[in-house]
Design a protein around this motif. Structure first.
Motif, PDB file in Angstrom:
ATOM      1  N   ASP A 118       0.837  -1.182   0.000  1.00 43.69           N
ATOM      2  CA  ASP A 118       0.000   0.000   0.000  1.00 43.69           C
ATOM      3  C   ASP A 118       0.881   1.243   0.000  1.00 43.69           C
ATOM      4  O   ASP A 118       2.119   1.154  -0.058  1.00 43.69           O
ATOM      5  CB  ASP A 118      -0.987  -0.012   1.170  1.00 43.69           C
ATOM      6  CG  ASP A 118      -0.316   0.112   2.547  1.00 43.69           C
ATOM      7  OD1 ASP A 118       0.879   0.461   2.616  1.00 43.69           O
ATOM      8  OD2 ASP A 118      -1.006  -0.138   3.559  1.00 43.69           O
ATOM      9  N   SER A 119       0.279   2.415   0.083  1.00 41.56           N
ATOM     10  CA  SER A 119       1.039   3.664  -0.042  1.00 41.56           C
ATOM     11  C   SER A 119       1.984   3.898   1.132  1.00 41.56           C
ATOM     12  O   SER A 119       2.850   4.763   1.057  1.00 41.56           O
ATOM     13  CB  SER A 119       0.070   4.847  -0.166  1.00 41.56           C
ATOM     14  OG  SER A 119      -0.783   4.910   0.975  1.00 41.56           O
ATOM     15  N   ARG A 120       1.846   3.115   2.205  1.00 42.04           N
ATOM     16  CA  ARG A 120       2.728   3.248   3.371  1.00 42.04           C
ATOM     17  C   ARG A 120       3.682   2.058   3.472  1.00 42.04           C
ATOM     18  O   ARG A 120       4.267   1.815   4.511  1.00 42.04           O
ATOM     19  CB  ARG A 120       1.895   3.376   4.640  1.00 42.04           C
ATOM     20  CG  ARG A 120       0.981   4.603   4.629  1.00 42.04           C
ATOM     21  CD  ARG A 120       0.164   4.691   5.894  1.00 42.04           C
ATOM     22  NE  ARG A 120       1.004   4.943   7.063  1.00 42.04           N
ATOM     23  CZ  ARG A 120       0.529   4.984   8.311  1.00 42.04           C
ATOM     24  NH1 ARG A 120      -0.765   4.792   8.548  1.00 42.04           N
ATOM     25  NH2 ARG A 120       1.354   5.205   9.327  1.00 42.04           N
ATOM     26  N   ASN A 121       3.809   1.321   2.414  1.00 41.06           N
ATOM     27  CA  ASN A 121       4.725   0.176   2.324  1.00 41.06           C
ATOM     28  C   ASN A 121       4.360  -0.975   3.251  1.00 41.06           C
ATOM     29  O   ASN A 121       5.215  -1.742   3.686  1.00 41.06           O
ATOM     30  CB  ASN A 121       6.175   0.612   2.575  1.00 41.06           C
ATOM     31  CG  ASN A 121       6.735   1.421   1.426  1.00 41.06           C
ATOM     32  OD1 ASN A 121       6.585   1.052   0.266  1.00 41.06           O
ATOM     33  ND2 ASN A 121       7.369   2.544   1.752  1.00 41.06           N
ATOM     34  N   HIS A 122       3.074  -1.115   3.538  1.00 41.73           N
ATOM     35  CA  HIS A 122       2.600  -2.308   4.199  1.00 41.73           C
ATOM     36  C   HIS A 122       2.352  -3.371   3.134  1.00 41.73           C
ATOM     37  O   HIS A 122       1.786  -3.073   2.066  1.00 41.73           O
ATOM     38  CB  HIS A 122       1.314  -2.037   4.980  1.00 41.73           C
ATOM     39  CG  HIS A 122       1.504  -1.092   6.127  1.00 41.73           C
ATOM     40  ND1 HIS A 122       0.892   0.145   6.177  1.00 41.73           N
ATOM     41  CD2 HIS A 122       2.248  -1.190   7.246  1.00 41.73           C
ATOM     42  CE1 HIS A 122       1.234   0.758   7.288  1.00 41.73           C
ATOM     43  NE2 HIS A 122       2.072  -0.018   7.962  1.00 41.73           N
ATOM     44  N   THR A 166      10.442   6.076  -1.907  1.00 39.93           N
ATOM     45  CA  THR A 166      10.949   4.873  -1.245  1.00 39.93           C
ATOM     46  C   THR A 166      11.986   4.191  -2.123  1.00 39.93           C
ATOM     47  O   THR A 166      11.780   4.041  -3.333  1.00 39.93           O
ATOM     48  CB  THR A 166       9.818   3.865  -0.965  1.00 39.93           C
ATOM     49  OG1 THR A 166       8.792   4.497  -0.189  1.00 39.93           O
ATOM     50  CG2 THR A 166      10.341   2.650  -0.205  1.00 39.93           C
ATOM     51  N   THR A 210      12.853   4.735   3.543  1.00 45.84           N
ATOM     52  CA  THR A 210      12.224   6.050   3.359  1.00 45.84           C
ATOM     53  C   THR A 210      13.021   7.097   4.124  1.00 45.84           C
ATOM     54  O   THR A 210      13.785   6.784   5.034  1.00 45.84           O
ATOM     55  CB  THR A 210      10.774   6.033   3.863  1.00 45.84           C
ATOM     56  OG1 THR A 210      10.744   5.571   5.229  1.00 45.84           O
ATOM     57  CG2 THR A 210       9.911   5.116   3.029  1.00 45.84           C
TER      58      THR A 210
END
Length: 460
Positions: free
Chosen positions: A139-143, A440, A455
């Motif tokens: 996802d956009s938060r690197n999960h 990232t 990041t």
């Protein structure tokens, strides 16, 4: 070479290849990047500052940067298909919907690989082979939202490259035939992998692109020509190839339509290692049809290319397209292993419009293996400008950066010691790439297989 005729002490960067610094839009190509730079100096405080020791002993980064471990070898794949395979190698990031990112990651497993890519029905080429690719969706938060097998049953998947239509070409650095090392099918091919839905591409070898020890590819986004490097282990060393597709830029699956494979001949130069002068250029580059692309009886590099021969080079590895040219890396050359001359790393530029080949960067020599500076491998454009390079050398292992001014700095250091107290050892980095928005950096540690998302203040 320096003005004194001796090799440069760290790196010599090309000046005067037609790029005039501020007059050139920065495109990430090495010639434009380093134009006007006489030499790059390695300092502890260039780039983003000195590396800060990681209290967890995993990954050292500059202050203000942080890492997330996305995946480790041996952990369960989120798909339930088996364990995360070992030997993380080449990788690329693709834009998804809603800010998602799709990563495709190679696994360079040989016939005796530690943790194989699990065989999955419809995605397996040779059930006896242990290499392949896995795909992660973030996802956009690197999960990590998903992690699954993208292709299995291939051998020694080293590097590859992205296509203009958003797929990954994974390369087998192996040319074993069926019956060798237990394999049931011939190996040494390129396979196309769809990062969103791997079943769209399946496990189909692109046989017309040749059967040899593939390393990496780059696609000319205007003509659709695919350039390929060969990292052969013994002499005669590998060749630099181009593939002329029947359906250039035809989209997913178009490379299956076939085409013509050719190898590069530099007139009068049988071995690229003999060229040591930065800026040395060769016009009238020739491309010779490969007699037998399938290497049915004889490996391609050993085939008869006529009385004028063909041009070889040791350790042809990284390959990428930038501006109007293709760039490819020779990580090193050693006379003790059969090369005509020694070097610590070269980067070559081929301009197809001019049919000109130019040596644009020479690395080393350098005796301090604790610092970056030799055996360049994977290369990618950094988010804030400059390059990120994975060094495949001895001693401490780094991802290092090169600023637009030509300063070389360590960006990351692997702290995962796989050696002993008497003889520490650290696994190399591979597959460095950036997210489509540039926020990232993704990179693999080869051993133990680990994928990181880094990041921080990239645009500082």
């Amino acid at each position: 070479m320096t003005a004194t005729g001796r090799p440069a002490t760290r790196r010599q960067m090309l000046a005067g290849t037609g790029a005039l610094g501020l007059g050139i839009a920065f495109s990430g190509t090495l010639a434009e990047l380093f134009a006007g730079t006489a030499a790059a100096q390695t300092t502890g405080h260039a780039g983003y500052g000195p590396l800060v020791p990681d209290p967890k002993g995993v990954l050292d980064l500059p202050e203000g940067f942080r890492y997330r471990i996305l995946s480790r070898e041996g952990d369960p794949l989120r798909s339930g298909e088996g364990a995360v395979p070992s030997n993380h190698d080449g990788m690329s990031a693709f834009e998804g919907r809603g800010g998602r990112v799709h990563l495709v990651r190679n696994h360079e497993n040989r016939h005796n690989g530690r943790i194989p890519v699990p065989a999955v029905e419809g995605l397996t080429y040779d059930p006896a082979a242990k290499g392949g690719c896995t795909a992660l969706t973030l996802d956009s938060r690197n999960h990590v939202l998903s992690e699954r097998v993208a292709i299995a049953g291939t051998a020694v998947n080293c590097a590859g490259g992205p296509t203009p239509w958003g797929t990954w070409l994974t390369c087998e650095e192996n040319e074993d035939k069926a019956g060798t090392n237990g394999y049931t099918k011939d190996h040494g091919f390129i396979f196309e992998v769809d990062p969103v839905d791997p079943r769209r591409t399946g496990a189909v070898p692109l046989t017309a692109m040749g059967r040899f020890q593939h390393e990496a590819i780059a696609v000319d986004p205007r003509r659709g020509v695919v350039y390929e490097t060969e990292d052969a282990f013994d002499k005669p060393f590998g060749l630099f190839y181009r593939f002329l597709p029947e359906r250039p830029l035809g989209g997913r699956g178009s490379l299956r339509a076939g085409g013509r494979l050719q190898a590069m001949r530099v007139p009068g130069v049988p071995d690229l290692s003999t060229i040591q002068d930065i800026g040395a250029a060769f016009d009238g580059i020739e491309w010779v049809d490969v007699p037998d692309p399938q290497a049915a009886r004889t490996p391609i590099r050993l085939q008869d290319f006529g009385r004028r021969g063909i041009t070889h080079a040791q350790k042809l590895e990284g390959c990428y397209w930038g501006g109007r040219s293709v760039y490819f890396v020779s990580s090193f050359a050693r006379t003790g292993e059969g090369s005509a001359a020694d070097h610590y790393g070269q980067v070559w530029r081929y301009d197809p419009e001019r049919r000109r080949l130019t040596l644009v960067v020479v690395f080393g020599p350098d005796t301090d293996v604790q610092l970056p500076g030799e055996s360049p491998d994977n290369i990618c454009l950094a988010a804030g400008g400059g390059l990120m390079v994975c060094e495949d050398g001895e001693g401490a292992q780094h991802v290092y950066g090169v600023t637009r001014r030509g300063e070389v700095y360590a960006m990351a250091r692997n702290r995962q010691d796989i050696g002993s107290p008497e003889e520490p050892e650290w696994g190399e980095f591979a597959g460095v790439t950036f997210s489509p928005d540039g926020d990232t950096m993704y990179v693999n540690c080869y051993t133990p297989g680990t994928t990181f998302a880094v990041t921080g203040p990239w645009r500082r």
